[in-house]
Enzyme design. Structure first.
Site, PDB file in Angstrom:
ATOM      1  N   GLU A 198       0.809  -1.243  -0.163  1.00  0.00           N
ATOM      2  CA  GLU A 198      -0.094   0.257  -0.097  1.00  0.00           C
ATOM      3  C   GLU A 198       0.902   1.221   0.118  1.00  0.00           C
ATOM      4  O   GLU A 198       0.581   2.346  -0.722  1.00  0.00           O
ATOM      5  CB  GLU A 198      -0.918   0.021   1.385  1.00  0.00           C
ATOM      6  CG  GLU A 198      -1.874  -1.039   1.272  1.00  0.00           C
ATOM      7  CD  GLU A 198      -2.646  -1.296   2.335  1.00  0.00           C
ATOM      8  OE1 GLU A 198      -3.776  -2.000   2.601  1.00  0.00           O
ATOM      9  OE2 GLU A 198      -1.905  -1.065   3.506  1.00  0.00           O
ATOM     10  N   ASP A 264      -5.493  -5.695  11.332  1.00  0.00           N
ATOM     11  CA  ASP A 264      -6.362  -5.562  12.402  1.00  0.00           C
ATOM     12  C   ASP A 264      -5.749  -5.394  13.612  1.00  0.00           C
ATOM     13  O   ASP A 264      -6.015  -4.723  14.680  1.00  0.00           O
ATOM     14  CB  ASP A 264      -7.476  -6.363  12.420  1.00  0.00           C
ATOM     15  CG  ASP A 264      -8.409  -6.049  10.965  1.00  0.00           C
ATOM     16  OD1 ASP A 264      -8.301  -5.012  10.407  1.00  0.00           O
ATOM     17  OD2 ASP A 264      -8.966  -6.996  10.599  1.00  0.00           O
TER      18      ASP A 264
END
Length: 475
Positions: A198, A264
Site C-alpha cells: 500500500e 487489524d
C-alpha cells in the site's frame, strides 16, 4: 531492555469502519465431483467470526479494554450473528442496521488446512447513512482515548475527512489502516498504518530502507500526519515521525500460518497503547509482538494478554505455557485446525522427578502437542492429605511449563479432570500407572469424540512418595 506491560488500565477505544462477518466452512475432500472437475467438500464444522472493523474491536476487547464499534450492517441473519458475537465479548455495538443493504459477509471454504474458495456477499454502503455515523461520532468521541477508522473501501468511511476533523477538534488521536492510493482523504490523521504494498502504491518503489524513510517523511508532510507506521511483513515494521530518528522493529513471528487480520491486530494494539498513554515506540513494540502471535493462528484471530506477555518476554513460543482454561480452549482449537494431534494427561506433579520427566517425554511423542492438567493445592490436599502438596500450584506449574515436552499447563480444582477433559476433547488421553483405560477420568468423553485412551508405565522406583521419604531420612 525495558519490559513493557500488556495491561492497559486507562485505555478506552472507539472503532468506526467497514464491519463484516467472516464465515468458515471446514470439511474433508476425498473425491472429485462427477458434475465438474472440482473437489467435493463434506462440511464438518462451521465457524463465524467478526471481520473488518468488527475484528479490530474484537482484538481490543480480547485485551480486556473497553471498546465501542460504529458501522453499518444489514437487518439479516449475518447482522444478527455479528451482534451476538460482539455482545458475547462485551463490545458496545453501536452499528446502524439497515433494511436496504445486506451485512458484508465473506465465506471461506477450507479443507486440509487450505483455503479452497472465498465467496463474498456484499453491496457495500456507498452513499448510505454517513450523516448518522458522523453525528454519533460527534456525540461520543470525547469519552475515548483513541479513534480507529477501519477502511476496507466498502463505503462506511465516505465522510472520513469530516470524521478526522471531529477527532482533531476533540483532541483524540486518529489511527487509520488505509485503503487505496488516495491518501488525500486521510489528511490530518494522527497515524496511518499502510503495509509495504500500500505504501509503495502511493510513493513508488523503494529500493532500500533509506528510501522508505525519505518517501515516508515526505508523505507525512504532504498529508499533515503526526506519524506513519509501515508494516513490512517478514522485515517487521518502521515508525516514522518528523524530526525524529526512524524506529525499526524486526518481525517476531516464528511460524506463519495465516496473515488474515494481522493488520487489524497491529492497529488495535497501537491504538490501545496510545489511548493508555504509552509512547509511540512502546505502542509499536507491543503491536509488533501481537502481530507475531496472530499470524501463527488460522483465520481472523485475536491475541490475549497472556499471549502478548509471552511474546513481550521473548518466550520461545506464544500461546503456550501456563494458560487459563478459556485461553487453553482457544489454543487447542487453533492447533486442531492446523492438523496437530493433541495429547493430554494430568496429575499432582508435586515433586518432579526423573519418572515424571520420562513419562511426559513418552506422552509427547504420541502426538504434536501435550497438555498437562494439574491439581490445585486444595485438590491435592483432598487426595493426598493435609501435608501435601510440598510445592504450591504456581511452583508446580512453572516447573512443568519449563519442560521441552510440555506445551500447555492448566490447573483444575476438582478431584478429577473429567469436566476439563470433556471441554478440551484431546485426540489422545494418556495416564500413567496400573489403570485400565475405562477407569481413567475423561476416557468416556474422549472415546465418544472419536479419540484414543492409553496407559503408559512409570519408571520403577520413581515416585514422589519415595522422594519425600529420602528427604525425611536424610534429616
Amino acid at each position: 531492555m525495558m519490559q513493557y506491560s500488556p495491561k492497559f488500565n486507562n485505555a478506552k477505544v472507539l472503532v468506526l469502519g467497514d464491519v463484516m462477518l467472516d464465515r468458515y466452512w471446514f470439511g474433508a475432500t476425498n473425491r472429485i465431483s462427477p458434475e465438474a472437475p472440482v473437489p467435493v467438500v463434506k462440511v464438518q464444522d462451521i465457524e463465524e467470526r467478526a471481520g473488518g472493523a468488527a475484528n479490530v474491536a474484537m482484538n481490543i476487547a480480547s485485551l480486556s479494554v473497553p471498546v465501542a464499534l460504529h458501522g453499518l450492517i444489514g437487518q439479516d441473519d449475518a447482522g444478527r450473528a455479528l451482534d451476538k458475537l460482539l455482545n458475547s465479548h462485551n463490545i458496545q455495538n453501536h452499528c446502524v442496521a439497515l433494511d436496504s443493504h445486506p451485512t458484508i459477509t465473506k465465506l471461506r471454504i477450507l479443507s486440509r488446512h487450505q483455503q479452497l474458495l472465498r465467496l463474498d456477499f456484499e453491496e457495500g454502503f456507498h452513499h448510505v447513512a454517513s450523516d448518522s455515523l458522523l453525528a454519533k461520532l460527534e456525540q461520543e468521541i470525547t469519552a475515548y482515548g483513541a479513534l480507529i477508522l477501519s477502511d476496507y473501501g466498502k463505503g462506511t468511511l465516505e465522510s472520513v475527512q469530516q470524521m478526522i476533523q471531529v477527532a482533531r477538534k476533540a483532541g483524540v488521536p486518529t489511527l487509520i489502516d488505509p485503503k487505496g492510493t488516495d491518501f488525500e482523504r486521510y489528511r490530518g490523521a494522527t497515524l496511518l498504518t499502510p503495509n509495504m504494498s500500500e505504501f509503495e502504491a502511493v510513493v513508488g518503489h523503494c529500493k532500500d530502507d533509506d528510501e522508505i524513510v525519505e518517501k515516508g517523511l515526505k508523505l507525512i508532510a504532504d498529508f499533515e500526519l503526526t506519524a506513519l507506521l509501515v508494516t513490512r511483513s517478514e522485515k517487521g515494521m518502521t515508525l516514522l515521525r518528523p524530526n525524529q530518528a526512524p524506529f525499526h522493529l524486526p518481525t517476531q513471528a516464528k511460524e506463519v500460518y495465516d496473515v488474515t487480520g494481522a493488520g487489524d491486530t497491529v492497529i488495535s494494539v497501537l491504538a490501545t497503547a496510545i489511548a493508555d498513554g504509552r509512547p509511540y515506540e512502546e505502542a509499536c513494540y507491543l503491536a509488533n509482538a501481537a502481530a507475531g502471535v496472530v499470524v501463527g493462528k488460522l483465520g481472523t484471530s485475536t491475541v490475549t494478554p497472556t499471549e502478548l506477555e509471552n511474546a513481550i518476554h521473548h518466550r520461545e513460543e506464544t500461546g503456550f505455557g501456563i494458560l487459563a482454561e478459556d485461553e487453553l480452549k482457544r489454543a487447542v482449537e487453533q492447533a486442531k485446525q492446523r492438523g496437530e494431534k493433541i495429547v493430554m494427561t494430568n496429575g499432582c506433579f508435586d515433586i518432579l522427578h526423573p519418572g515424571h520427566v520420562s513419562y511426559l517425554e513418552n506422552a509427547r511423542k504420541l502426538g504434536d502437542r501435550l497438555i498437562v492438567a494439574v491439581n490445585t493445592d486444595e485438590s491435592v490436599k483432598r487426595l493426598k492429605g493435609e501435608s501435601r502438596p510440598i510445592n504450591d500450584l504456581n511452583a508446580r506449574m512453572a516447573v512443568l511449563a519449563g519442560l521441552a515436552s510440555v506445551d500447555w499447563v492448566v490447573p483444575f480444582a476438582e478431584d478429577t479432570p473429567q469436566r476439563l477433559i470433556g471441554e478440551i476433547l484431546p485426540n489422545l488421553l494418556v495416564k500413567g500407572g496400573d489403570y485400565k483405560p475405562e477407569e481413567i477420568a475423561g476416557s468416556q468423553e474422549v472415546w465418544a469424540n472419536g479419540g484414543e485412551v492409553k496407559v503408559l508405565n512409570f519408571e520403577n522406583g520413581c515416585s514422589t512418595t519415595n522422594v519425600i521419604k529420602k528427604i525425611q531420612a536424610s534429616k
